[in-house]
Design an enzyme around this catalytic site. Structure first.
Site, PDB file in Angstrom:
ATOM      1  N   THR A 167      -9.654 -21.071  43.210  1.00  0.00           N
ATOM      2  CA  THR A 167     -10.313 -20.917  44.506  1.00  0.00           C
ATOM      3  C   THR A 167     -11.723 -20.351  44.464  1.00  0.00           C
ATOM      4  O   THR A 167     -12.683 -20.996  44.899  1.00  0.00           O
ATOM      5  CB  THR A 167      -9.436 -20.049  45.420  1.00  0.00           C
ATOM      6  OG1 THR A 167      -8.201 -20.727  45.631  1.00  0.00           O
ATOM      7  CG2 THR A 167     -10.114 -19.801  46.759  1.00  0.00           C
ATOM      8  N   HIS A 185      -2.384 -24.265  40.577  1.00  0.00           N
ATOM      9  CA  HIS A 185      -3.548 -25.054  40.178  1.00  0.00           C
ATOM     10  C   HIS A 185      -4.271 -24.269  39.093  1.00  0.00           C
ATOM     11  O   HIS A 185      -3.830 -23.196  38.694  1.00  0.00           O
ATOM     12  CB  HIS A 185      -4.453 -25.326  41.385  1.00  0.00           C
ATOM     13  CG  HIS A 185      -4.694 -24.123  42.233  1.00  0.00           C
ATOM     14  ND1 HIS A 185      -5.706 -23.225  42.005  1.00  0.00           N
ATOM     15  CD2 HIS A 185      -4.019 -23.642  43.315  1.00  0.00           C
ATOM     16  CE1 HIS A 185      -5.663 -22.266  42.907  1.00  0.00           C
ATOM     17  NE2 HIS A 185      -4.647 -22.481  43.722  1.00  0.00           N
ATOM     18  N   HIS A 193      -9.626 -27.548  45.211  1.00  0.00           N
ATOM     19  CA  HIS A 193      -8.741 -27.987  44.119  1.00  0.00           C
ATOM     20  C   HIS A 193      -7.497 -28.616  44.731  1.00  0.00           C
ATOM     21  O   HIS A 193      -7.320 -28.619  45.955  1.00  0.00           O
ATOM     22  CB  HIS A 193      -8.337 -26.802  43.228  1.00  0.00           C
ATOM     23  CG  HIS A 193      -7.756 -25.649  44.008  1.00  0.00           C
ATOM     24  ND1 HIS A 193      -6.527 -25.701  44.632  1.00  0.00           N
ATOM     25  CD2 HIS A 193      -8.257 -24.425  44.291  1.00  0.00           C
ATOM     26  CE1 HIS A 193      -6.284 -24.557  45.240  1.00  0.00           C
ATOM     27  NE2 HIS A 193      -7.324 -23.763  45.071  1.00  0.00           N
TER      28      HIS A 193
END
Length: 425
Positions: free
Chosen positions: A87, A361, A255
């Protein structure tokens, strides 16, 4: 110094940024800021980030507003996040046009050995300290050139990074619902002409939170996508009702998301727990190792590589693939580390008694397509019904700067030529 990521942060990449102290939801306004005479005539750009909105979510979950709007404007097959695909690094790449290794936010949590301090995204004193952030964010570029800007909780916008905060901004918290954010943007656009922001950045965390908690294929993630899609539809309608000329929208994400194998985690090699020799930083999809004695780097690398499994790779940082822009040659702030342990998706590295979320992620988007992000754009400045190939997210910055006719003040990684084809002129 070994960083242990708090349990809750493993579930929602951005939730930890909200502080446990009493939350002040008030807007902060920098006084005596006005659009220049030329600035008043510039186009408007509303740049929207929906955290964790995977490149295929709109189709997967029938986000009707986004599909309709992007089909009438610009639609990328996918957008490629910087590495690691998490992030804070990628939001700052989107807003500065720099790779994570070049702007300094190499992770959500890291340590800077030059200054002897650590950065954690959930610490207000870090998140609002501009000295951690390299590059010139778009709101700063706009303000310096006579254009008023605003931010609804974009990463770094409460800091003085680049030398100027937005004229209007809100420090991060999660008290506002999506529709409240929509109304705040509309209120900005209702301001008198000399005070009205022409660049607005806004952020939605809901899709990322659902993806972490329940996985990318869950009903909860579908519902989150639908909630944001409804908010975007309402935002566009309310903006249109204002009758402003030349309002453009850029919809992005940082993402994607993948369901991980949390039940069969990889173990951190035992040797790395020797605090006299190493610091390691485990984001579960990447372990960055700092070797305190530089003479030991090669021997430790050989030891770790000899004991790796088929489910992970071990790299000397200087040998990391060039396309990731995350090797020693790229590390302008010396924050990455000398050795990297990279699990093969959907594997994760866990320490003893540590847990993980359902979805995560951070993996290499070239090897794990589920990491790919979203890019849509529409408005008078954009061509109609155009689909573009995949591109790196650093190229969004020069595109927005072009629309606002902003002169770049420092070298960036993004190139206007990549997306210039999306513009009418």
């Amino acid at each position: 110094m070994k960083l242990r990521i708090p349990f809750l942060l493993l579930f929602i990449s951005i939730i930890g940024f909200a502080q446990s102290i009493t939350i002040d939801t008030a807007q902060i306004i920098t006084p005596n800021r006005f659009n220049s005479q030329e600035g008043k005539s510039k186009p408007y750009v509303i740049m929207i980030s929906t955290d964790g909105f995977r490149y295929d979510y709109a189709e997967k979950y029938n986000a009707q507003n986004l599909l309709k709007l992007s089909n009438s404007g610009i639609r990328a097959k996918a957008m490629i996040p910087g590495y690691p695909s998490i992030t804070f690094p990628n939001h700052w790449s989107l807003i500065t046009g720099l790779y994570p290794s070049h702007h300094g936010l190499v992770d959500n949590f890291f340590y800077d050995y030059k200054i002897g301090k650590g950065y954690a995204m959930n610490k207000k004193e870090n998140a609002e300290d501009g000295s951690w952030y390299g590059g010139t964010p778009l709101w700063t570029l706009a303000e310096k050139q006579g254009i008023v800007s605003a931010s609804l909780q974009w990463v770094g916008s409460a800091s003085d990074a680049g030398g100027k905060r937005p004229t209007y901004y809100y420090p991060y918290h999660e008290k506002f619902k999506p529709e409240e954010k929509v109304n705040k943007v509309i209120n900005w656009l209702k301001l008198p002409e000399d005070q009205r922001p022409h660049f607005i950045a806004m952020y939605f965390p809901e899709v990322d939170g659902a993806g972490h908690h329940f996985g990318p294929d869950s009903e909860e993630t579908k519902n989150a996508v639908q909630i944001i899609d409804k908010a975007i539809g309402n935002l566009v309608k309310k903006v249109n009702d204002l009758g402003l000329k030349n309002v453009n929208f850029v919809f992005v994400s940082d993402h994607g998301m993948i369901k991980v194998d949390g039940g069969n985690p990889l173990e951190i090699p035992a040797v790395l727990f020797n605090k006299d020799r190493f610091d390691f930083y485990n984001s579960q999809t990447l372990v960055r190792v700092h070797v305190k004695n530089s003479d030991e780097v090669k021997s430790v690398f050989k030891e770790l590589k000899a004991n790796k499994t088929a489910d992970n790779k071990v790299y000397l940082d200087k040998k990391l693939p060039k396309y990731l822009h995350f090797a020693t040659r790229d590390d302008r702030y010396s924050r990455i580390g000398e050795i990297l342990l990279i699990p093969k998706a959907p594997k994760v590295f866990l320490e003893k008694n540590q847990t993980t979320s359902v979805g995560k992620h951070g993996y290499d988007p070239k090897l794990v397509p589920e990491m790919k992000a979203t890019f849509y754009a529409w408005g008078p400045e954009f061509k109609n019904n155009v689909v573009v190939d995949e591109f790196s997210n650093v190229n969004v910055y020069p595109l927005v700067a072009k629309i606002l006719d902003l002169k770049l003040e420092n070298e960036i990684d993004g190139k206007l030529k990549v997306l210039k084809q999306t513009l009418k002129k």
